[in-house]
Design a protein around this motif. Structure first.
Motif, PDB file in Angstrom:
ATOM      1  N   TYR A 225      36.926  30.367  36.449  1.00  0.00           N
ATOM      2  CA  TYR A 225      37.600  30.783  37.487  1.00  0.00           C
ATOM      3  C   TYR A 225      38.025  32.109  37.569  1.00  0.00           C
ATOM      4  O   TYR A 225      37.908  33.006  38.450  1.00  0.00           O
ATOM      5  CB  TYR A 225      38.744  29.738  37.694  1.00  0.00           C
ATOM      6  N   ARG A 228      34.977  34.580  38.032  1.00  0.00           N
ATOM      7  CA  ARG A 228      34.655  34.584  39.552  1.00  0.00           C
ATOM      8  C   ARG A 228      35.443  35.446  40.308  1.00  0.00           C
ATOM      9  O   ARG A 228      35.049  36.295  41.274  1.00  0.00           O
ATOM     10  CB  ARG A 228      34.199  33.245  39.820  1.00  0.00           C
ATOM     11  N   LEU A 229      36.927  35.331  40.025  1.00  0.00           N
ATOM     12  CA  LEU A 229      37.577  36.341  40.709  1.00  0.00           C
ATOM     13  C   LEU A 229      37.535  37.492  40.508  1.00  0.00           C
ATOM     14  O   LEU A 229      37.480  38.312  41.361  1.00  0.00           O
ATOM     15  CB  LEU A 229      39.150  35.735  40.653  1.00  0.00           C
ATOM     16  N   GLU A 232      34.391  39.052  42.452  1.00  0.00           N
ATOM     17  CA  GLU A 232      34.485  38.993  43.810  1.00  0.00           C
ATOM     18  C   GLU A 232      35.628  39.722  44.351  1.00  0.00           C
ATOM     19  O   GLU A 232      35.989  39.808  45.399  1.00  0.00           O
ATOM     20  CB  GLU A 232      34.697  37.665  44.485  1.00  0.00           C
ATOM     21  N   GLU A 280      36.481  32.666  51.234  1.00  0.00           N
ATOM     22  CA  GLU A 280      35.997  32.104  49.683  1.00  0.00           C
ATOM     23  C   GLU A 280      34.570  31.659  49.964  1.00  0.00           C
ATOM     24  O   GLU A 280      34.237  31.134  50.569  1.00  0.00           O
ATOM     25  CB  GLU A 280      37.072  30.857  49.427  1.00  0.00           C
ATOM     26  N   LEU A 284      33.128  30.198  44.334  1.00  0.00           N
ATOM     27  CA  LEU A 284      34.569  30.358  43.675  1.00  0.00           C
ATOM     28  C   LEU A 284      35.296  28.776  44.482  1.00  0.00           C
ATOM     29  O   LEU A 284      36.185  28.536  43.432  1.00  0.00           O
ATOM     30  CB  LEU A 284      35.205  31.551  44.797  1.00  0.00           C
TER      31      LEU A 284
END
Length: 398
Positions: A225, A228-229, A232, A280, A284
């Motif tokens: 997680y 991915r944050l 992006e 989102e 994500l």
């Protein structure tokens, strides 16, 4: 002489007839063996006892008589990933070297099984419930031939079936005594207690493995997680997310870490929505759901861990606690026995007129040094010592 010759002729004729009858009997026996129905797999399966029948009969007093002479399908291990079984004849029942769990009971009985000419005791757990197969039947006949052991005939198998059915009928009609019923119930309770104790003792190991598995899943989901944050995120949030991801696994399980991560994800969503992008992406969202699910599972496990452990300690005390309880009970029983013995002894002493009682000696007179001449014996003619005279009074003045 003629009479003697007549007697000899009679005896010789009788002996020839006897020999002829024996010869006919032997030829008839050979013909009967040649006409005997060959032993088939179906006949062997009629004499087979499955494991569930052994579990049902194991506590019967006639257990040995019920199973002796029958056959079982014994599991002897694996070969190339396939379970291997042998056809064995039950020749008796004996005591095993230790007790073990079998079905609903805790038993120490073992079956004496014969394979060819070899006999040895076996536990009843490896006995199979399924029927004999054709391949196992052929291997059994080959083993018997190799050991030069005689195969049972079809008539013998029928006789054994009839005898076993008669024994089972007698065992079914026999009335069970209260002692047998109580022993069976006590054995079942002991079996259940041991099963519960083993299950709860293994709970700690299972909980440790479950905790490690949940922690690993949570850390993996958190890493995915965060990655991915960061991928992006905009530059102003990327540094904060990288700093947050540098925390150790123990700090990531805290509520502060989860709150800060949630706030950064919301800020990223607002910034992307302001720039006209979707707040989102599907990747994500998928990783966020996986992170939330893994965290929820870990938090629930930690919340219930102490309750499970406390329940385990209450339901299944440790071996030391059991020994301490046994010692305490024995001490109380010994103390009560001492009290009862003391009361009984005291009652016997009060009732006996000849019982010796403890007394204190009293001195009736005093002895002096002159008693040594008399051997330490007191003298009866001794006069009492006079009391000392008071001092004279002073003279009055003239």
């Amino acid at each position: 002489r003629r009479a003697e010759e007549d007697d000899k002729s009679v005896f010789s004729s009788l002996s020839s007839e006897d020999r002829f009858g024996a010869k006919e009997e032997e030829e008839g026996r050979r013909g009967a063996e040649e006409e005997e129905e060959p032993l088939s797999l179906e006949m062997m399966n009629r004499m087979r006892i499955p494991r569930y029948k052994l579990e049902e009969w194991v506590m019967e007093p006639m257990f040995e008589e019920m199973v002796t002479g029958s056959y079982v399908r014994l599991g002897v291990g694996n070969y190339e990933g396939q379970a291997q079984y042998k056809i064995c004849e039950i020749v008796g029942v004996t005591e095993y070297k230790h007790a073990y769990t079998f079905g609903k009971y805790h038993v120490s009985k073992a079956l004496v099984l014969r394979i060819g000419r070899n006999e040895r005791p076996w536990r009843m757990n490896p006995v199979s419930t399924h029927r004999f197969t054709e391949a196992e039947f052929e291997v059994w006949k080959e083993d018997m031939a190799h050991d030069r052991a005689r195969l049972p005939t079809a008539s013998e198998i029928r006789d054994r079936v009839k005898a076993r059915d008669a024994v089972l009928l007698r065992a079914e009609k026999r009335e069970r005594t209260s002692e047998e019923i109580n022993a069976r119930i006590a054995n079942q309770e002991k079996r259940l207690e041991m099963s519960r104790f083993k299950a709860t003792q293994g709970l700690a190991v299972n909980q440790g493995a479950t905790r490690a598995k949940l922690e690993y899943a949570f850390n993996a989901a958190c890493e995915a997680y965060l990655a991915r944050l960061v991928f992006e995120a905009l530059p102003e949030l990327r540094r904060r997310l990288t700093k947050l991801g540098a925390k150790n696994p123990a700090e990531r399980e805290a509520a502060d870490f989860h709150s800060e991560l949630t706030e950064l994800a919301k800020e990223l969503s607002v910034l992307k929505e302001a720039s006209g992008e979707p707040n989102e992406t599907p990747e994500l969202r998928e990783r966020r759901h996986a992170y939330a699910e893994a965290r929820r599972a870990l938090v629930d496990f930690r919340a219930n861990f102490l309750d499970r452990r406390r329940q385990r300690d209450l339901e299944a005390p440790t071996r030391a606690a059991e020994i301490a309880a046994i010692n305490k009970r024995n001490q109380q029983e010994n103390l009560q026995m001492d009290i009862d013995q003391g009361n009984q002894t005291h009652a016997q002493e009060e009732q006996s007129v000849y019982h010796r009682r403890s007394t204190k000696p009293s001195m009736l007179w005093a002895t002096g040094a002159d008693d040594d001449d008399d051997g330490g014996r007191p003298r009866d003619d001794r006069q009492p010592t006079p009391a000392p005279l008071p001092p004279p009074a002073p003279a009055a003045p003239t």
